[in-house]
Write an enzyme that holds these catalytic residues in place. Structure first.
Site, PDB file in Angstrom:
ATOM      1  N   SER A  31    -110.140 -64.198 -55.017  1.00  0.00           N
ATOM      2  CA  SER A  31    -109.865 -63.779 -56.386  1.00  0.00           C
ATOM      3  C   SER A  31    -108.663 -62.490 -56.358  1.00  0.00           C
ATOM      4  O   SER A  31    -108.144 -61.910 -57.216  1.00  0.00           O
ATOM      5  CB  SER A  31    -111.077 -62.891 -56.909  1.00  0.00           C
ATOM      6  N   GLU A  76    -108.444 -71.464 -60.146  1.00  0.00           N
ATOM      7  CA  GLU A  76    -107.607 -70.921 -61.144  1.00  0.00           C
ATOM      8  C   GLU A  76    -108.166 -69.841 -62.106  1.00  0.00           C
ATOM      9  O   GLU A  76    -107.751 -69.488 -63.015  1.00  0.00           O
ATOM     10  CB  GLU A  76    -107.260 -71.886 -62.285  1.00  0.00           C
ATOM     11  N   GLY A  77    -108.896 -69.064 -61.233  1.00  0.00           N
ATOM     12  CA  GLY A  77    -109.533 -67.776 -61.696  1.00  0.00           C
ATOM     13  C   GLY A  77    -111.049 -67.941 -62.101  1.00  0.00           C
ATOM     14  O   GLY A  77    -111.308 -68.725 -62.952  1.00  0.00           O
ATOM     15  N   ALA A  90    -101.036 -73.541 -64.968  1.00  0.00           N
ATOM     16  CA  ALA A  90    -101.852 -74.412 -64.473  1.00  0.00           C
ATOM     17  C   ALA A  90    -102.894 -74.538 -64.949  1.00  0.00           C
ATOM     18  O   ALA A  90    -103.777 -75.354 -65.453  1.00  0.00           O
ATOM     19  CB  ALA A  90    -101.942 -74.551 -62.908  1.00  0.00           C
ATOM     20  N   PHE A 148    -111.005 -54.204 -62.561  1.00  0.00           N
ATOM     21  CA  PHE A 148    -110.928 -54.976 -61.377  1.00  0.00           C
ATOM     22  C   PHE A 148    -111.468 -54.587 -60.221  1.00  0.00           C
ATOM     23  O   PHE A 148    -112.116 -55.101 -59.057  1.00  0.00           O
ATOM     24  CB  PHE A 148    -109.492 -55.400 -61.123  1.00  0.00           C
ATOM     25  N   PHE A 199    -100.000 -75.953 -52.997  1.00  0.00           N
ATOM     26  CA  PHE A 199     -99.831 -74.514 -53.353  1.00  0.00           C
ATOM     27  C   PHE A 199    -100.759 -73.992 -52.509  1.00  0.00           C
ATOM     28  O   PHE A 199    -101.994 -73.966 -52.922  1.00  0.00           O
ATOM     29  CB  PHE A 199     -99.721 -74.461 -54.938  1.00  0.00           C
ATOM     30  N   LEU A 206    -102.227 -70.430 -51.854  1.00  0.00           N
ATOM     31  CA  LEU A 206    -102.418 -69.084 -52.157  1.00  0.00           C
ATOM     32  C   LEU A 206    -103.761 -68.575 -51.329  1.00  0.00           C
ATOM     33  O   LEU A 206    -103.724 -67.402 -50.808  1.00  0.00           O
ATOM     34  CB  LEU A 206    -102.203 -68.734 -53.787  1.00  0.00           C
ATOM     35  N   THR A 207    -104.808 -69.213 -51.893  1.00  0.00           N
ATOM     36  CA  THR A 207    -106.161 -68.795 -51.428  1.00  0.00           C
ATOM     37  C   THR A 207    -106.219 -68.649 -49.941  1.00  0.00           C
ATOM     38  O   THR A 207    -105.766 -69.606 -49.337  1.00  0.00           O
ATOM     39  CB  THR A 207    -107.099 -69.557 -52.162  1.00  0.00           C
ATOM     40  N   ARG A 246    -131.001 -96.436 -76.039  1.00  0.00           N
ATOM     41  CA  ARG A 246    -132.226 -96.046 -75.498  1.00  0.00           C
ATOM     42  C   ARG A 246    -133.376 -95.923 -76.301  1.00  0.00           C
ATOM     43  O   ARG A 246    -133.182 -94.981 -77.244  1.00  0.00           O
ATOM     44  CB  ARG A 246    -131.926 -94.926 -74.624  1.00  0.00           C
TER      45      ARG A 246
HETATM   46  C1  LIG Z   1    -111.987 -77.676 -54.988  1.00  0.00           C
HETATM   47  C2  LIG Z   1    -111.170 -76.441 -55.155  1.00  0.00           C
HETATM   48  C3  LIG Z   1    -109.735 -76.798 -55.074  1.00  0.00           C
HETATM   49  C4  LIG Z   1    -108.962 -75.336 -55.014  1.00  0.00           C
HETATM   50  N1  LIG Z   1    -107.493 -75.588 -54.938  1.00  0.00           N
HETATM   51  C5  LIG Z   1    -106.665 -74.468 -54.534  1.00  0.00           C
HETATM   52  C6  LIG Z   1    -105.398 -74.602 -54.419  1.00  0.00           C
HETATM   53  O1  LIG Z   1    -104.746 -75.739 -54.690  1.00  0.00           O
HETATM   54  N2  LIG Z   1    -104.715 -73.589 -53.882  1.00  0.00           N
HETATM   55  C7  LIG Z   1    -105.187 -72.360 -53.976  1.00  0.00           C
HETATM   56  O2  LIG Z   1    -104.406 -71.396 -53.559  1.00  0.00           O
HETATM   57  N3  LIG Z   1    -106.566 -72.173 -54.063  1.00  0.00           N
HETATM   58  C8  LIG Z   1    -107.359 -73.210 -54.326  1.00  0.00           C
HETATM   59  N4  LIG Z   1    -108.661 -72.941 -54.640  1.00  0.00           N
HETATM   60  C9  LIG Z   1    -109.367 -71.801 -54.370  1.00  0.00           C
HETATM   61  C10 LIG Z   1    -109.901 -71.142 -55.642  1.00  0.00           C
HETATM   62  O3  LIG Z   1    -108.529 -70.626 -56.336  1.00  0.00           O
HETATM   63  C11 LIG Z   1    -110.565 -69.789 -55.249  1.00  0.00           C
HETATM   64  O4  LIG Z   1    -111.647 -70.221 -54.921  1.00  0.00           O
HETATM   65  C12 LIG Z   1    -110.786 -68.672 -56.377  1.00  0.00           C
HETATM   66  O5  LIG Z   1    -109.665 -68.160 -56.745  1.00  0.00           O
HETATM   67  C13 LIG Z   1    -112.032 -67.849 -56.018  1.00  0.00           C
HETATM   68  O6  LIG Z   1    -111.873 -67.536 -54.832  1.00  0.00           O
HETATM   69  P1  LIG Z   1    -113.082 -67.413 -53.653  1.00  0.00           P
HETATM   70  O7  LIG Z   1    -113.623 -68.662 -53.728  1.00  0.00           O
HETATM   71  O8  LIG Z   1    -112.547 -66.832 -52.504  1.00  0.00           O
HETATM   72  O9  LIG Z   1    -114.213 -66.362 -54.319  1.00  0.00           O
HETATM   73  P2  LIG Z   1    -114.417 -64.899 -54.327  1.00  0.00           P
HETATM   74  O10 LIG Z   1    -112.752 -64.217 -54.677  1.00  0.00           O
HETATM   75  O11 LIG Z   1    -114.976 -64.374 -53.007  1.00  0.00           O
HETATM   76  O12 LIG Z   1    -115.222 -64.618 -55.328  1.00  0.00           O
HETATM   77  C14 LIG Z   1    -116.659 -64.826 -55.197  1.00  0.00           C
HETATM   78  C15 LIG Z   1    -117.396 -64.452 -56.469  1.00  0.00           C
HETATM   79  O13 LIG Z   1    -117.225 -62.874 -56.546  1.00  0.00           O
HETATM   80  C16 LIG Z   1    -116.597 -62.763 -57.780  1.00  0.00           C
HETATM   81  N5  LIG Z   1    -115.876 -61.521 -57.755  1.00  0.00           N
HETATM   82  C17 LIG Z   1    -114.813 -61.283 -56.995  1.00  0.00           C
HETATM   83  N6  LIG Z   1    -114.276 -60.255 -57.219  1.00  0.00           N
HETATM   84  C18 LIG Z   1    -114.867 -59.564 -58.474  1.00  0.00           C
HETATM   85  C19 LIG Z   1    -114.796 -58.490 -59.306  1.00  0.00           C
HETATM   86  N7  LIG Z   1    -113.908 -57.659 -58.994  1.00  0.00           N
HETATM   87  N8  LIG Z   1    -115.734 -58.308 -60.188  1.00  0.00           N
HETATM   88  C20 LIG Z   1    -116.611 -59.054 -60.433  1.00  0.00           C
HETATM   89  N9  LIG Z   1    -116.686 -60.316 -59.684  1.00  0.00           N
HETATM   90  C21 LIG Z   1    -115.786 -60.641 -58.859  1.00  0.00           C
HETATM   91  C22 LIG Z   1    -115.960 -64.012 -58.199  1.00  0.00           C
HETATM   92  O14 LIG Z   1    -115.632 -64.074 -59.819  1.00  0.00           O
HETATM   93  C23 LIG Z   1    -116.822 -64.896 -57.732  1.00  0.00           C
HETATM   94  O15 LIG Z   1    -118.174 -65.119 -58.592  1.00  0.00           O
HETATM   95  C24 LIG Z   1    -109.584 -74.325 -54.770  1.00  0.00           C
HETATM   96  C25 LIG Z   1    -110.824 -74.280 -54.882  1.00  0.00           C
HETATM   97  C26 LIG Z   1    -111.656 -75.267 -54.767  1.00  0.00           C
HETATM   98  C27 LIG Z   1    -112.864 -74.835 -54.891  1.00  0.00           C
END
Ligand SMILES: Cc1cc2nc3c(=O)[nH]c(=O)nc-3n(C[C@H](O)[C@H](O)[C@H](O)COP(=O)(O)OP(=O)(O)OC[C@H]3O[C@@H](n4cnc5c(N)ncnc54)[C@H](O)[C@@H]3O)c2cc1C
Length: 398
Positions: free
Chosen positions: A151, A376-377, A255, A396, A142, A144-145, A281
């Site tokens: 996010s 997943e958020g 999910a 947001f 899937f 999306l990212t 222990r």
């Molecule tokens: C092992 C693993 C498997 C994954 N599998 C999938 C998958 O199958 N499919 C898929 O699509 N994605 C997948 N993901 C991606 C995952 O959904 C994203 O990592 C997640 O949505 C967060 O996005 P980012 O890592 O780009 O962080 P960012 O969006 O860059 O966020 C970084 C930090 O900033 C904070 N932040 C961002 N915006 C705001 C705001 N408005 N206010 C306050 N704080 C904020 C966040 O909460 C976070 O703490 C996976 C990630 C991992 C680690």
């Protein structure tokens, strides 16, 4: 007048609230099947897979999971089990008690890729993909990212453009579970009509999925990039039922419902490892479980663990009744993953130095949950969802 005596079961340290009594015989049968499968097929090997950073028998495991009905479990028709949401949740808990990587594989297959095709696909797309995905013969992912959009998926850059009746996809997806082992990728892309989803056969020219290495979390899970370089698809590759971000967000909601349960599985495994360890222990001439400070840790861990399972069960009943709201799923994901991490960290302290060893499951679960906390958020996204629902104000964008 004599007071009627009720039969009280003895206190069970593994089920102090008697949550088992809430389950039907069918629920328990599903739970026991998945627990037994994980005990045989995952637990003996998972520390080794984790250490090596691979999931070598993923295809074999997927077929076995298909055979026990664990793929696309709550979906109906097309070879899916048609289980209740509570039963699906129990399965997620048991899988994640083994390892979050296995639960992630099952979640992405069933709740993201299969759910998207089941809910938003055409009848032809469902017939083409779902029976083989339910059997574990085809793995789904899937996408999306993206590298620059996590996010905030509304800003995604991956595009699908019309060329005659075809679609041509260009872009990159990042952190995609099951990516490099998938036979079909559900890819979300910007179009002239907003975000649309596509069922992309992964052997289409221009599609590649390099695996991401050097992870210190979810090491027994395949995570990949998806590269879409002029991927040409026929007109009927688009999922006809989804236009806009609501499509992928509803899949994520499904999910993350599984995660509400799953996280408690990782926590339960750590709690049980710590309880077993602490009774054996000895320090200062007595079992460390006999010290008041250790008992305070167990009491607090048990309270959060079983509150979390009750919360998951409550949300499951609401999902089965069709009354579950996305904000309630955010509530569950926010609480249960955060508390599961706390439980794992506390369990780690009880095991002392042994707590950092892969001989015990605790550190593996704790590091896995760091991913579960983010995907997943993130915590912050679910706080914002709840904050908006509670106050009526959308924060947001600052
Ligand atoms: C092992 C693993 C498997 C994954 N599998 C999938 C998958 O199958 N499919 C898929 O699509 N994605 C997948 N993901 C991606 C995952 O959904 C994203 O990592 C997640 O949505 C967060 O996005 P980012 O890592 O780009 O962080 P960012 O969006 O860059 O966020 C970084 C930090 O900033 C904070 N932040 C961002 N915006 C705001 C705001 N408005 N206010 C306050 N704080 C904020 C966040 O909460 C976070 O703490 C996976 C990630 C991992 C680690």
């Amino acid at each position: 007048m004599s007071v009627p005596r009720t039969a009280r079961a003895p206190f069970d340290p593994h089920d102090p609230l008697g949550i088992d009594d809430l389950l039907s015989p069918e629920d328990r049968a599903v739970r026991d099947t998945v627990r037994g499968w994980a005990a045989d097929r995952v637990l003996p090997h998972v520390a080794d897979w984790y250490e090596r950073g691979e999931l070598p028998s993923l295809r074999e495991l997927a077929r076995e999971l298909g055979a026990i009905g664990a793929l696309g479990m709550p979906l109906t028709g097309y070879g899916c089990a048609g289980a209740s949401a509570v039963q699906y949740g129990l399965a997620c808990l048991e899988l994640e008690a083994a390892d979050s990587g296995i639960r992630s594989m099952v979640s992405v297959q069933g709740s993201l890729a299969m759910y998207a095709i089941h809910r938003y696909g055409s009848e032809e797309q469902r017939q083409e993909w779902l029976p083989r995905m339910a059997a574990g013969e085809v793995i789904g992912c899937f996408g999306l990212t993206e590298p620059d959009h996590g996010s905030d998926p509304a800003s995604m850059r991956t595009r699908a453009k019309r060329d005659g009746s075809d679609w041509v996809l260009d872009g990159r997806k990042m952190w995609i579970t099951n990516g490099s082992v998938a036979g079909v990728a559900v890819v979300w892309a910007q179009t002239e009509d907003g975000v649309r989803g596509f069922a992309v056969p992964t052997d289409t020219p221009g599609f590649s999925a390099p695996e991401i290495h050097h992870k210190w979390s979810l090491r027994a899970s395949v995570t990949s990039e998806l590269v879409l370089d002029g991927v040409r698809l026929p007109a009927d590759a688009v999922l006809p039922g989804a236009t806009g971000l609501g499509g992928p967000l509803s899949c994520l909601n499904h999910a993350r419902y599984g995660i509400v349960w799953g996280a408690m599985g990782a926590a339960r495994s750590c709690f049980e490892a710590a309880l077993d360890y602490a009774t054996g222990r000895e320090q200062f001439g007595r079992p460390i479980a006999g010290f008041q400070l250790t008992q305070a840790k167990f009491a607090d861990m048990a309270v959060e663990l079983h509150k979390g399972i009750l919360l998951a069960h409550h949300l499951g009943l609401r999902m089965d009744a069709g009354t579950l709201r996305p904000e309630q799923v955010s509530f569950g994901k926010l609480n249960n993953v955060r508390e599961a991490i706390e439980i794992c960290r506390t369990a780690r302290t009880i095991l002392g130095a042994n707590g950092i060893s892969l001989e015990y499951p605790v550190m593996r679960h704790a590091t896995n949950l760091e991913s579960v906390l983010t995907y997943e958020g993130t915590v912050e996204m679910h706080q914002l969802v709840l904050g908006k629902a509670l106050t009526g104000l959308d924060a947001f964008r600052g």
